[in-house]
Design a protein around this motif. Sequence first.
Motif, mmCIF file in Angstrom:
data_model
loop_
_atom_site.group_PDB
_atom_site.id
_atom_site.type_symbol
_atom_site.label_atom_id
_atom_site.label_comp_id
_atom_site.label_asym_id
_atom_site.label_seq_id
_atom_site.Cartn_x
_atom_site.Cartn_y
_atom_site.Cartn_z
ATOM 1 N N ASP A 273 0.814 -1.217 0.000
ATOM 2 C CA ASP A 273 0.000 0.000 0.000
ATOM 3 C C ASP A 273 0.849 1.270 0.000
ATOM 4 O O ASP A 273 0.419 2.325 0.473
ATOM 5 N N ASP A 274 2.054 1.157 -0.560
ATOM 6 C CA ASP A 274 2.955 2.305 -0.646
ATOM 7 C C ASP A 274 2.606 3.128 -1.880
ATOM 8 O O ASP A 274 2.921 2.740 -3.016
ATOM 9 N N VAL A 275 1.947 4.250 -1.682
ATOM 10 C CA VAL A 275 1.539 5.101 -2.791
ATOM 11 C C VAL A 275 2.751 5.588 -3.577
ATOM 12 O O VAL A 275 2.732 5.630 -4.824
ATOM 13 N N GLU A 276 3.820 5.949 -2.892
ATOM 14 C CA GLU A 276 4.989 6.489 -3.573
ATOM 15 C C GLU A 276 5.623 5.470 -4.514
ATOM 16 O O GLU A 276 6.192 5.855 -5.551
ATOM 17 N N ALA A 277 5.534 4.185 -4.188
ATOM 18 C CA ALA A 277 6.093 3.167 -5.072
ATOM 19 C C ALA A 277 5.339 3.136 -6.394
ATOM 20 O O ALA A 277 5.947 2.979 -7.465
ATOM 21 N N VAL A 278 4.038 3.307 -6.333
ATOM 22 C CA VAL A 278 3.240 3.338 -7.557
ATOM 23 C C VAL A 278 3.509 4.631 -8.326
ATOM 24 O O VAL A 278 3.648 4.618 -9.557
ATOM 25 N N VAL A 279 3.594 5.733 -7.626
ATOM 26 C CA VAL A 279 3.889 7.013 -8.279
ATOM 27 C C VAL A 279 5.231 6.933 -9.007
ATOM 28 O O VAL A 279 5.367 7.398 -10.148
ATOM 29 N N GLU A 280 6.215 6.323 -8.391
ATOM 30 C CA GLU A 280 7.527 6.179 -9.018
ATOM 31 C C GLU A 280 7.429 5.334 -10.287
ATOM 32 O O GLU A 280 8.029 5.662 -11.324
ATOM 33 N N ALA A 281 6.661 4.237 -10.233
ATOM 34 C CA ALA A 281 6.521 3.369 -11.401
ATOM 35 C C ALA A 281 5.771 4.075 -12.525
ATOM 36 O O ALA A 281 6.142 3.961 -13.702
ATOM 37 N N VAL A 282 4.737 4.823 -12.191
ATOM 38 C CA VAL A 282 3.996 5.572 -13.196
ATOM 39 C C VAL A 282 4.878 6.672 -13.783
ATOM 40 O O VAL A 282 4.831 6.950 -14.991
ATOM 41 N N SER A 283 5.702 7.276 -12.955
ATOM 42 C CA SER A 283 6.584 8.355 -13.419
ATOM 43 C C SER A 283 7.537 7.883 -14.510
ATOM 44 O O SER A 283 7.915 8.665 -15.388
ATOM 45 N N ALA A 284 7.915 6.606 -14.459
ATOM 46 C CA ALA A 284 8.790 6.068 -15.502
ATOM 47 C C ALA A 284 8.099 6.105 -16.863
ATOM 48 O O ALA A 284 8.736 6.393 -17.887
ATOM 49 N N TYR A 285 6.808 5.841 -16.883
ATOM 50 C CA TYR A 285 6.043 5.919 -18.138
ATOM 51 C C TYR A 285 5.915 7.373 -18.595
ATOM 52 O O TYR A 285 6.048 7.673 -19.786
ATOM 53 N N VAL A 286 5.658 8.253 -17.660
ATOM 54 C CA VAL A 286 5.532 9.670 -18.006
ATOM 55 C C VAL A 286 6.846 10.188 -18.576
ATOM 56 O O VAL A 286 6.869 10.899 -19.596
ATOM 57 N N ALA A 287 7.962 9.823 -17.952
ATOM 58 C CA ALA A 287 9.272 10.263 -18.436
ATOM 59 C C ALA A 287 9.571 9.718 -19.827
ATOM 60 O O ALA A 287 10.271 10.364 -20.617
ATOM 61 N N ALA A 288 9.030 8.539 -20.141
ATOM 62 C CA ALA A 288 9.256 7.937 -21.456
ATOM 63 C C ALA A 288 8.371 8.543 -22.540
ATOM 64 O O ALA A 288 8.555 8.246 -23.720
ATOM 65 N N GLY A 289 7.393 9.364 -22.139
ATOM 66 C CA GLY A 289 6.549 10.037 -23.114
ATOM 67 C C GLY A 289 5.131 9.522 -23.214
ATOM 68 O O GLY A 289 4.379 9.945 -24.094
ATOM 69 N N PHE A 290 4.742 8.630 -22.314
ATOM 70 C CA PHE A 290 3.371 8.119 -22.337
ATOM 71 C C PHE A 290 2.411 9.156 -21.762
ATOM 72 O O PHE A 290 2.726 9.849 -20.786
ATOM 73 N N THR A 291 1.238 9.249 -22.366
ATOM 74 C CA THR A 291 0.240 10.223 -21.935
ATOM 75 C C THR A 291 -0.873 9.594 -21.110
ATOM 76 O O THR A 291 -1.625 10.298 -20.449
ATOM 77 N N GLU A 292 -1.003 8.267 -21.165
ATOM 78 C CA GLU A 292 -2.026 7.543 -20.413
ATOM 79 C C GLU A 292 -1.415 6.259 -19.873
ATOM 80 O O GLU A 292 -0.671 5.579 -20.582
ATOM 81 N N ILE A 293 -1.748 5.920 -18.631
ATOM 82 C CA ILE A 293 -1.257 4.685 -18.026
ATOM 83 C C ILE A 293 -2.430 3.963 -17.392
ATOM 84 O O ILE A 293 -3.124 4.518 -16.531
#
Length: 321
Positions: A273-293
Amino acid sequence: MVQIGYTMMTEQAGPRELVGHVVGAERAGFDFSVTSDHYFPWLESQGHAPYAWSVLGAAAQATERIPLMTYVTCPTTRYHPAVVAQKAATVQLLSQGRFRLGLGSGENLNEHVVGGRWPAAQVRLEMLEEAVGIIRALFTGENVSRHGVHFNVENAKLWDLPDVPPPIGVAVSGERSCELAGRLADLLIATEPEESLVSAFEQHGGAHKPKVGQLPICYDTDRDAAIARAHDQFRWFGSGWPVNSELPGPAGFTGATQFVRPEDVADSIPCGDDVEAVVEAVSAYVAAGFTEIALVQIGGDRQEPYLEWAQQRLLPALRDL
């Protein structure tokens, strides 16, 4: 701002449950939803594989706002592209314009059931390109007759067409599929946060088009329980698409993943239930240029607590990205 989606994972829940889950996702505030389209689960422990298109029809009636999308349908073997066009047009009408048609070259896991040979990857992409052309032609409302390398269409016409046809997404995993997607698709679909996929898609015509990624997570207040569930049901995820597309059934995936350890899964999938772990994983997609996850919550019987946690804690944190 990045859009956050919900995944109706048909491999881990029955049809009525899936519809209830997407209703809950809409209520929780997810921006969109996607639906897998399988004939088999990846592993027997997942335990389900209802017909995705019936689920989509029911979901279109049960929801009001949330967009729907296949992630993904293979329009080449188990389904003829002319039939996929009819199904997609119908769901677009039922959902009043909320549907996107995600397409891919498929997996042996699902397509072997019709008894044909499983083509090589290059042939599968050729088939996909031909299928997209047939589907787009039928979306015009004209009579279509074609005799192609892989498909024949005889005097086909869609009699119930939406005013706006469903946008078409194409799943990618390498340079050739990115070239095809950039040239033919309205959006990119991928399961890895690889900037090279986004760049190749944009170089071949995909600039300014949506890029949709998918990320598995396993929410539970007991992290050890989350890791155990992710290992039991999702240890196949790290095998990579060249492997996942070739294995013919759950037994094959069981054998291929027999040496994957729970700690290996925990290293690649946010568990607990670590929110920051999910935010970090989603951030990798955002940094790669994804607009939707689109997030996948592992465990068909753990959707309700996940949706409550997502509404209260996860989605507000992801809105800050």
